[in-house]
Scaffold this motif. Structure first.
Motif, PDB file in Angstrom:
ATOM      1  N   MET A  60       0.800  -1.219   0.000  1.00  0.00           N
ATOM      2  CA  MET A  60       0.000   0.000   0.000  1.00  0.00           C
ATOM      3  C   MET A  60       0.838   1.276   0.000  1.00  0.00           C
ATOM      4  N   PRO A  61       1.934   1.382   0.804  1.00  0.00           N
ATOM      5  CA  PRO A  61       2.725   2.618   0.748  1.00  0.00           C
ATOM      6  C   PRO A  61       3.258   2.917  -0.657  1.00  0.00           C
ATOM      7  N   LEU A  62       3.606   1.887  -1.423  1.00  0.00           N
ATOM      8  CA  LEU A  62       4.075   2.118  -2.791  1.00  0.00           C
ATOM      9  C   LEU A  62       2.951   2.623  -3.683  1.00  0.00           C
ATOM     10  N   LEU A  63       1.732   2.143  -3.457  1.00  0.00           N
ATOM     11  CA  LEU A  63       0.594   2.654  -4.214  1.00  0.00           C
ATOM     12  C   LEU A  63       0.356   4.129  -3.891  1.00  0.00           C
ATOM     13  N   ARG A  64       0.475   4.487  -2.627  1.00  0.00           N
ATOM     14  CA  ARG A  64       0.286   5.880  -2.234  1.00  0.00           C
ATOM     15  C   ARG A  64       1.398   6.766  -2.795  1.00  0.00           C
ATOM     16  N   LEU A  65       2.623   6.223  -2.842  1.00  0.00           N
ATOM     17  CA  LEU A  65       3.734   6.987  -3.402  1.00  0.00           C
ATOM     18  C   LEU A  65       3.533   7.210  -4.901  1.00  0.00           C
ATOM     19  N   ARG A 210      -8.537  -6.345  -3.423  1.00  0.00           N
ATOM     20  CA  ARG A 210      -7.121  -6.107  -3.690  1.00  0.00           C
ATOM     21  C   ARG A 210      -6.313  -7.282  -3.172  1.00  0.00           C
ATOM     22  N   LEU A 211      -5.202  -7.537  -3.820  1.00  0.00           N
ATOM     23  CA  LEU A 211      -4.308  -8.602  -3.374  1.00  0.00           C
ATOM     24  C   LEU A 211      -3.052  -7.992  -2.764  1.00  0.00           C
ATOM     25  N   PRO A 273      -9.322   5.326  -4.702  1.00  0.00           N
ATOM     26  CA  PRO A 273      -8.535   4.098  -4.500  1.00  0.00           C
ATOM     27  C   PRO A 273      -8.032   3.927  -3.074  1.00  0.00           C
ATOM     28  N   PHE A 274      -7.947   5.022  -2.318  1.00  0.00           N
ATOM     29  CA  PHE A 274      -7.382   4.945  -0.974  1.00  0.00           C
ATOM     30  C   PHE A 274      -8.434   5.175   0.104  1.00  0.00           C
ATOM     31  N   CYS A 275      -9.684   4.888  -0.243  1.00  0.00           N
ATOM     32  CA  CYS A 275     -10.745   4.963   0.758  1.00  0.00           C
ATOM     33  C   CYS A 275     -10.467   3.942   1.865  1.00  0.00           C
ATOM     34  N   CYS A 276     -10.703   4.335   3.099  1.00  0.00           N
ATOM     35  CA  CYS A 276     -10.465   3.487   4.275  1.00  0.00           C
ATOM     36  C   CYS A 276      -8.988   3.231   4.515  1.00  0.00           C
ATOM     37  N   ILE A 277      -8.137   4.074   3.955  1.00  0.00           N
ATOM     38  CA  ILE A 277      -6.702   3.946   4.188  1.00  0.00           C
ATOM     39  C   ILE A 277      -6.181   5.318   4.590  1.00  0.00           C
TER      40      ILE A 277
END
Length: 410
Positions: A60-65, A210-211, A273-277
């Motif tokens: 997840m941190p890479l997706l946010r980056l 998501r996987l 894409p980052f709902c609930c995160i």
């Protein structure tokens, strides 16, 4: 005396004009250099995003980056277009003369590039380079060698299929995967359980999720089944029991790509894409304020759930409001088909304020009462909307076959 003053003014003006011309040339050269640096940063940011666009990002941190770098690229692109448009504006000769003769009235160019602005984008280019290296190293096949076999194959882009028939029972599990930009590696799971001796235990579950490297496919599927409500408890227990004994050695794998319509439905069911995160961690919701009856019912990885089953109208009708003749007629009905949709992350500006739990309890009896009041009606629906999550229920009734129609078929 007047001639001396006029001469001094002209000399000062000429001196200022010469100074302005030289400073303008230096400024122009500096602006051209900054423009080249900005264009290079723009290209390198684009390269980093394109190289990682279809890579299976499962952290997840890479997706946010990546989302941050995409926003920076958009900002750089807007600035570049703005500067290019500004350069295309040709100043009139009169304005140049006024600036040269009266430099004190020159308005600073607010659109000019600065070294600090360009340097900021160049710093993000370094971050983009590190990001590409992290994604490429994380996407290598050797990175997944320590993971369990099913999740390793799914993260590598494979699909999964398992089919079992034992006596009157049939059980199948299929998973298709694809890499969706900003959402990471996404899977569509279809679980089907059928018992010919007990038709009312037949059910079908579709889950989009998501996987991650830590994803427990069986555990998430079982939790989704248990979250369907107490009215499906016995059905869910049988299905979950079969699912928990999935023999991984008999599972087959295949090259998998999800259909375009599947990807579209997945992204539409969770526009953010980052709902609930929040800060890289799973939260009830991104704002940590909005919540609903769906909050916490499904794991954060779950994007939407579809559940199909059938139930007996006779066992679920409201006896107090139905006379004996209608009850006997209901006994002849074929099992009613029900389909339920859950969207845990879909939000509505105008929630209906009702209770999801109440609708889950009422849907079966309400549908039966409606079919009784309107014999020609074959479909009944009920919906629930909230500020964070929604659900839809659909019940359908088969049309009874007439004797004449059955004789013709014979």
């Amino acid at each position: 005396m007047g001639e001396m003053v006029a001469s001094a003014v002209v000399q000062e003006a000429v001196s200022g004009a010469v100074s302005f011309v030289f400073s303008s040339r230096i400024g122009k050269a500096s602006q051209e250099e900054l423009m080249e640096r900005l264009e290079m940063a723009h290209i390198k940011l684009h390269v980093g995003l394109e190289r990682t666009r279809m890579m299976p990002i499962t952290i997840m941190p890479l997706l946010r980056l990546r989302k941050k770098l995409k926003d920076v690229f958009k900002e750089c692109d807007d600035l570049l277009s703005k500067v290019r448009d500004h350069q295309q504006v040709v100043r009139s000769l009169r304005r140049k003369i006024m600036h040269a003769v009266l430099p004190s009235f020159i308005v600073p160019n607010q659109d000019a590039l600065s070294s600090s602005v360009v340097g900021r984008f160049e710093q993000f280019v370094k971050e983009a380079d590190r990001f590409v290296r992290d994604v490429e190293s994380g996407s290598s096949l050797s990175h997944y060698r320590f993971l369990s076999s099913p999740i390793r194959h799914l993260l590598e882009g494979k699909g999964l299929y398992y089919d079992m028939v034992q006596g009157s029972k049939a059980f199948s599990l299929g998973i298709s995967t694809d890499s969706v930009e900003e959402y990471g590696r996404v899977a569509w799971l279809c679980f089907h359980y059928k018992d010919r001796k007990a038709p009312l235990k037949t059910c079908r579950l579709v889950v989009a999720l998501r996987l991650y490297e830590s994803t427990n496919i069986v555990g998430i599927t079982a939790k989704c089944l248990r979250s369907l409500g107490p009215q499906f408890k016995s059905l869910v227990e049988d299905a979950t029991g079969e699912l928990s004994h999935l023999p991984t050695q008999d599972v087959s794998y295949f090259d998998s790509v999800m259909w375009e319509c599947m990807v579209k439905l997945t992204t539409e069911s969770i526009p953010d894409p980052f709902c609930c995160i929040a800060n890289g961690l799973s939260k009830p919701c991104a704002s940590n304020i909005i919540s609903s009856e769906l909050t916490g019912r499904f794991p954060q990885e779950v994007l939407f759930v579809v559940f199909n089953c059938c139930f007996s109208a006779f066992e679920n009708c409201s006896r107090s409001s139905t006379d004996e003749a209608r009850i006997n007629a209901i006994k002849a009905w074929s099992p009613l088909q029900m389909q339920v949709f859950f969207y845990p992350h879909l939000s509505f500006k105008f929630p209906d304020g009702s209770s999801l739990h109440q609708k889950e309890e009422e849907i079966q009896t309400e549908a039966i009462d409606c079919f009784i009041r309107q014999p020609g009606m074959t479909e009944y629906s009920m919906h629930w909307y909230s500020a964070h999550g929604c659900a839809s229920f659909y019940v359908s009734k088969q049309i009874a076959k007439t004797r004449r129609a059955s004789k013709r078929r014979r």
